[in-house]
Scaffold this motif. Structure first.
Motif, PDB file in Angstrom:
ATOM      1  N   LEU A   1       0.821  -1.206   0.000  1.00  0.00           N
ATOM      2  CA  LEU A   1       0.000   0.000   0.000  1.00  0.00           C
ATOM      3  C   LEU A   1       0.858   1.260   0.000  1.00  0.00           C
ATOM      4  CD1 LEU A   1      -2.497  -1.134   2.802  1.00  0.00           C
ATOM      5  CD2 LEU A   1      -2.767  -1.418   0.325  1.00  0.00           C
ATOM      6  N   ALA A   2       0.328   2.339  -0.565  1.00  0.00           N
ATOM      7  CA  ALA A   2       0.996   3.645  -0.511  1.00  0.00           C
ATOM      8  C   ALA A   2       0.708   4.278   0.846  1.00  0.00           C
ATOM      9  CB  ALA A   2       0.492   4.541  -1.630  1.00  0.00           C
ATOM     10  N   LEU A   3       1.757   4.678   1.550  1.00  0.00           N
ATOM     11  CA  LEU A   3       1.590   5.251   2.886  1.00  0.00           C
ATOM     12  C   LEU A   3       1.420   6.768   2.804  1.00  0.00           C
ATOM     13  CD1 LEU A   3       1.677   4.617   5.982  1.00  0.00           C
ATOM     14  CD2 LEU A   3       4.091   5.238   5.889  1.00  0.00           C
ATOM     15  N   VAL A   4       0.364   7.277   3.438  1.00  0.00           N
ATOM     16  CA  VAL A   4       0.154   8.722   3.574  1.00  0.00           C
ATOM     17  C   VAL A   4       0.290   9.048   5.055  1.00  0.00           C
ATOM     18  CG1 VAL A   4      -1.428  10.661   3.272  1.00  0.00           C
ATOM     19  CG2 VAL A   4      -1.350   8.834   1.556  1.00  0.00           C
ATOM     20  N   PRO A   5       1.451   9.550   5.494  1.00  0.00           N
ATOM     21  CA  PRO A   5       1.670   9.803   6.919  1.00  0.00           C
ATOM     22  C   PRO A   5       0.896  11.027   7.395  1.00  0.00           C
ATOM     23  CG  PRO A   5       3.551  10.549   5.649  1.00  0.00           C
ATOM     24  CD  PRO A   5       2.631   9.871   4.682  1.00  0.00           C
ATOM     25  N   PRO A   6       0.714  11.156   8.713  1.00  0.00           N
ATOM     26  CA  PRO A   6      -0.110  12.257   9.231  1.00  0.00           C
ATOM     27  C   PRO A   6       0.537  13.628   9.124  1.00  0.00           C
ATOM     28  CG  PRO A   6       0.770  10.942  11.024  1.00  0.00           C
ATOM     29  CD  PRO A   6       1.100  10.205   9.769  1.00  0.00           C
ATOM     30  N   TYR A   7       1.870  13.698   9.059  1.00  0.00           N
ATOM     31  CA  TYR A   7       2.509  15.012   8.954  1.00  0.00           C
ATOM     32  C   TYR A   7       3.870  14.993   8.263  1.00  0.00           C
ATOM     33  CZ  TYR A   7       4.099  13.186  13.510  1.00  0.00           C
ATOM     34  OH  TYR A   7       4.563  12.386  14.522  1.00  0.00           O
ATOM     35  N   GLU A   8       4.564  13.880   8.230  1.00  0.00           N
ATOM     36  CA  GLU A   8       5.910  13.821   7.667  1.00  0.00           C
ATOM     37  C   GLU A   8       5.902  13.651   6.149  1.00  0.00           C
ATOM     38  OE1 GLU A   8       8.074  15.245   9.666  1.00  0.00           O
ATOM     39  OE2 GLU A   8       9.535  13.614   9.564  1.00  0.00           O
ATOM     40  N   HIS A   9       5.314  14.624   5.452  1.00  0.00           N
ATOM     41  CA  HIS A   9       5.219  14.557   3.991  1.00  0.00           C
ATOM     42  C   HIS A   9       4.979  15.974   3.470  1.00  0.00           C
ATOM     43  CE1 HIS A   9       4.019  13.476  -0.047  1.00  0.00           C
ATOM     44  NE2 HIS A   9       4.288  12.201   0.199  1.00  0.00           N
ATOM     45  N   PRO A  10       5.743  16.416   2.486  1.00  0.00           N
ATOM     46  CA  PRO A  10       5.577  17.806   2.017  1.00  0.00           C
ATOM     47  C   PRO A  10       4.188  18.115   1.476  1.00  0.00           C
ATOM     48  CG  PRO A  10       7.085  16.570   0.591  1.00  0.00           C
ATOM     49  CD  PRO A  10       6.866  15.742   1.814  1.00  0.00           C
ATOM     50  N   HIS A  11       3.540  17.137   0.824  1.00  0.00           N
ATOM     51  CA  HIS A  11       2.198  17.392   0.298  1.00  0.00           C
ATOM     52  C   HIS A  11       1.159  17.472   1.410  1.00  0.00           C
ATOM     53  CE1 HIS A  11       3.629  15.538  -3.747  1.00  0.00           C
ATOM     54  NE2 HIS A  11       3.854  16.836  -3.709  1.00  0.00           N
ATOM     55  N   VAL A  12       1.371  16.706   2.485  1.00  0.00           N
ATOM     56  CA  VAL A  12       0.483  16.801   3.638  1.00  0.00           C
ATOM     57  C   VAL A  12       0.641  18.169   4.304  1.00  0.00           C
ATOM     58  CG1 VAL A  12      -0.031  15.879   5.930  1.00  0.00           C
ATOM     59  CG2 VAL A  12       0.430  14.308   4.035  1.00  0.00           C
ATOM     60  N   ILE A  13       1.884  18.583   4.515  1.00  0.00           N
ATOM     61  CA  ILE A  13       2.158  19.882   5.137  1.00  0.00           C
ATOM     62  C   ILE A  13       1.561  21.017   4.302  1.00  0.00           C
ATOM     63  CG2 ILE A  13       3.978  21.514   5.771  1.00  0.00           C
ATOM     64  CD1 ILE A  13       5.743  19.056   6.415  1.00  0.00           C
ATOM     65  N   ALA A  14       1.784  20.961   2.999  1.00  0.00           N
ATOM     66  CA  ALA A  14       1.258  22.012   2.115  1.00  0.00           C
ATOM     67  C   ALA A  14      -0.263  22.061   2.175  1.00  0.00           C
ATOM     68  CB  ALA A  14       1.733  21.778   0.684  1.00  0.00           C
ATOM     69  N   GLY A  15      -0.890  20.886   2.197  1.00  0.00           N
ATOM     70  CA  GLY A  15      -2.350  20.856   2.295  1.00  0.00           C
ATOM     71  C   GLY A  15      -2.857  21.475   3.573  1.00  0.00           C
ATOM     72  N   GLN A  16      -2.195  21.176   4.689  1.00  0.00           N
ATOM     73  CA  GLN A  16      -2.626  21.757   5.970  1.00  0.00           C
ATOM     74  C   GLN A  16      -2.482  23.280   5.957  1.00  0.00           C
ATOM     75  OE1 GLN A  16      -3.781  19.139   6.424  1.00  0.00           O
ATOM     76  NE2 GLN A  16      -2.687  17.613   7.641  1.00  0.00           N
ATOM     77  N   GLY A  17      -1.476  23.773   5.267  1.00  0.00           N
ATOM     78  CA  GLY A  17      -1.246  25.216   5.213  1.00  0.00           C
ATOM     79  C   GLY A  17      -2.331  25.994   4.503  1.00  0.00           C
TER      80      GLY A  17
ATOM     81  N   GLY B   1       2.158  16.681  15.799  1.00  0.00           N
ATOM     82  CA  GLY B   1       3.376  16.298  15.096  1.00  0.00           C
ATOM     83  C   GLY B   1       4.030  17.455  14.368  1.00  0.00           C
ATOM     84  N   GLY B   2       3.267  18.539  14.166  1.00  0.00           N
ATOM     85  CA  GLY B   2       3.847  19.745  13.589  1.00  0.00           C
ATOM     86  C   GLY B   2       3.466  20.050  12.160  1.00  0.00           C
ATOM     87  N   GLY B   3       2.618  19.233  11.534  1.00  0.00           N
ATOM     88  CA  GLY B   3       2.258  19.474  10.145  1.00  0.00           C
ATOM     89  C   GLY B   3       1.398  20.700   9.937  1.00  0.00           C
ATOM     90  N   LEU B   4       0.398  20.899  10.799  1.00  0.00           N
ATOM     91  CA  LEU B   4      -0.484  22.059  10.649  1.00  0.00           C
ATOM     92  C   LEU B   4       0.283  23.356  10.828  1.00  0.00           C
ATOM     93  CD1 LEU B   4      -3.264  23.378  10.321  1.00  0.00           C
ATOM     94  CD2 LEU B   4      -3.632  23.022  12.777  1.00  0.00           C
ATOM     95  N   ILE B   5       1.125  23.418  11.862  1.00  0.00           N
ATOM     96  CA  ILE B   5       1.832  24.680  12.090  1.00  0.00           C
ATOM     97  C   ILE B   5       2.930  24.891  11.054  1.00  0.00           C
ATOM     98  CG2 ILE B   5       3.537  23.828  13.763  1.00  0.00           C
ATOM     99  CD1 ILE B   5       3.075  26.498  15.287  1.00  0.00           C
TER     100      ILE B   5
ATOM    101  N   SER C   1       1.012  26.177   8.117  1.00  0.00           N
ATOM    102  CA  SER C   1       0.465  27.493   8.456  1.00  0.00           C
ATOM    103  C   SER C   1       1.558  28.553   8.473  1.00  0.00           C
ATOM    104  CB  SER C   1      -0.225  27.437   9.822  1.00  0.00           C
ATOM    105  OG  SER C   1      -1.318  26.558   9.800  1.00  0.00           O
ATOM    106  N   ALA C   2       2.703  28.208   9.061  1.00  0.00           N
ATOM    107  CA  ALA C   2       3.812  29.160   9.119  1.00  0.00           C
ATOM    108  C   ALA C   2       4.356  29.454   7.726  1.00  0.00           C
ATOM    109  CB  ALA C   2       4.922  28.608  10.015  1.00  0.00           C
ATOM    110  N   THR C   3       4.412  28.432   6.885  1.00  0.00           N
ATOM    111  CA  THR C   3       4.857  28.636   5.504  1.00  0.00           C
ATOM    112  C   THR C   3       3.935  29.603   4.784  1.00  0.00           C
ATOM    113  OG1 THR C   3       5.855  26.430   5.391  1.00  0.00           O
ATOM    114  CG2 THR C   3       5.309  27.483   3.306  1.00  0.00           C
ATOM    115  N   ALA C   4       2.635  29.419   4.963  1.00  0.00           N
ATOM    116  CA  ALA C   4       1.675  30.312   4.320  1.00  0.00           C
ATOM    117  C   ALA C   4       1.734  31.713   4.920  1.00  0.00           C
ATOM    118  CB  ALA C   4       0.262  29.733   4.468  1.00  0.00           C
ATOM    119  N   ALA C   5       1.715  31.792   6.245  1.00  0.00           N
ATOM    120  CA  ALA C   5       1.666  33.091   6.918  1.00  0.00           C
ATOM    121  C   ALA C   5       2.902  33.931   6.621  1.00  0.00           C
ATOM    122  CB  ALA C   5       1.514  32.891   8.423  1.00  0.00           C
TER     123      ALA C   5
END
Length: 323
Positions: A146-162, A184-188, A191-195
């Motif tokens: 299976l393809a793993l989609v981690p909760p925060y350790e992925h650039p596309h996940v981080i970008a999506g949260q932003g 885990g730090g993905g949302l912030i 968010s920090a990247t966007a802000a």
């Protein structure tokens, strides 16, 4: 001199916003004169409790999953999660016409497990206090192909949260501070990247439960610090150590971390329900808790908060608010 490109950029967040448009909700921004008067600032609440699956996690999960190849999608997606990411991946998989297998702690609130199953996911459980979810999750994905989609350790996940922060600033303009829950730090990280990308002078402040201050300790030490598995009502923020990728972003862009007690989280949940008519889960209320408790120093005149989720059963909500 070679300058390393950051793992996630403002362009990545904007690209994610375009990808999730029409699939994820553009959540409302709520104001409260009572809250403004209490804290002495204009406060803008980005209500991700109204996002699909009830939390911001759908943004990153869909952004990442939608970029998988047709072959990967045909075999299915795996994830590990304490609850909200599980639901997000399960729904993303359903939207993309594939299946999901989710590794979840045995003590995950039943409402979150039931929701993931309701979106079509298969659930595999583990003991969060003795098991390594990353190792178990990776092994599960490998074993089943299976393809793993981690909760925060992925650039596309981080970008999506932003994209949540990007939407907030698109709507309300420049903010003196943006206050964001930290697990885990993905949302912030997103968010920090966007802000900082849109308004470089905006202070980005993370909020952790007192028992789960791994990011605060790590930022102070300048390196990732591990703590015992936190025991807190904010189960979505019970991280032992920041993600490696997320920490690489947050150590550059996050200006500080505030801590809140479980009692302060309960008070924020009560305030949101009684005064704002909003239901928040504990992790979704920590940014509001920090503001109400005066834990954010140098509070500017205009402040944005991300209310990150509202996935909680009526019984658990009543128990916490009554205690």
């Amino acid at each position: 001199m070679t300058v390393n490109k950051p793992p996630v950029t403002l362009d990545d967040v904007r690209d994610a916003a375009a990808r999730i448009e029409g699939v994820a909700h553009r959540t409302p921004v709520v104001r409260s004169r009572t809250l403004d008067a209490l804290v002495g600032a204009e406060v803008f609440l980005k209500c991700e409790n109204f996002q699909r699956i009830g939390a911001f996690k759908f943004r990153g999960a869909y952004n990442a999953a939608s970029r998988l190849t047709p072959d990967q999608l045909s075999r299915g997606i795996a994830a590990y999660s304490s609850g909200n990411h599980a639901q997000a991946v399960a729904l993303a998989a359903r939207e993309l016409g594939t299946t999901a297998v989710i590794l979840m702690p045995e003590d995950t609130p039943q409402s979150k497990t039931d929701a993931a199953v309701g979106y079509g996911a298969e659930i595999v459980t583990y003991d969060r206090y003795t098991g390594d979810r990353v190792a178990i999750g990776n092994a599960l994905a490998t074993e089943r192909g299976l393809a793993l989609v981690p909760p925060y350790e992925h650039p596309h996940v981080i970008a999506g949260q932003g994209t949540a922060a990007l939407e907030l600033m698109d709507e309300v303009g420049e903010l003196g501070a943006l206050v964001v829950p930290v697990g885990g730090g993905g949302l912030i990280a997103g968010s920090a990247t966007a802000a900082k990308g849109v308004h470089p002078r905006t202070r980005v402040v993370g909020v952790e439960p007192e028992a789960g201050d791994d990011t605060k300790r790590s930022l102070e030490a300048g390196t990732r610090v591990a703590i015992p598995v936190p025991r807190t009502i904010a189960d979505g923020q019970a991280a032992e150590t920041p993600g490696e990728l997320t920490f690489s972003v947050n150590r550059r862009l996050v200006d500080g971390i505030a801590l809140v007690s479980d009692d302060e989280i309960r008070e924020a949940m009560r305030f949101a329900f009684e005064r704002l008519k909003i239901v928040l889960e504990p992790s979704g209320a920590t940014a509001l808790a920090a503001l109400l408790a005066g834990a954010v120093d140098r509070l500017p005149g205009r402040v944005g908060l991300i209310l990150s989720g509202g996935n909680i059963s009526t019984r658990r909500f009543a128990e916490l608010c009554a205690s």
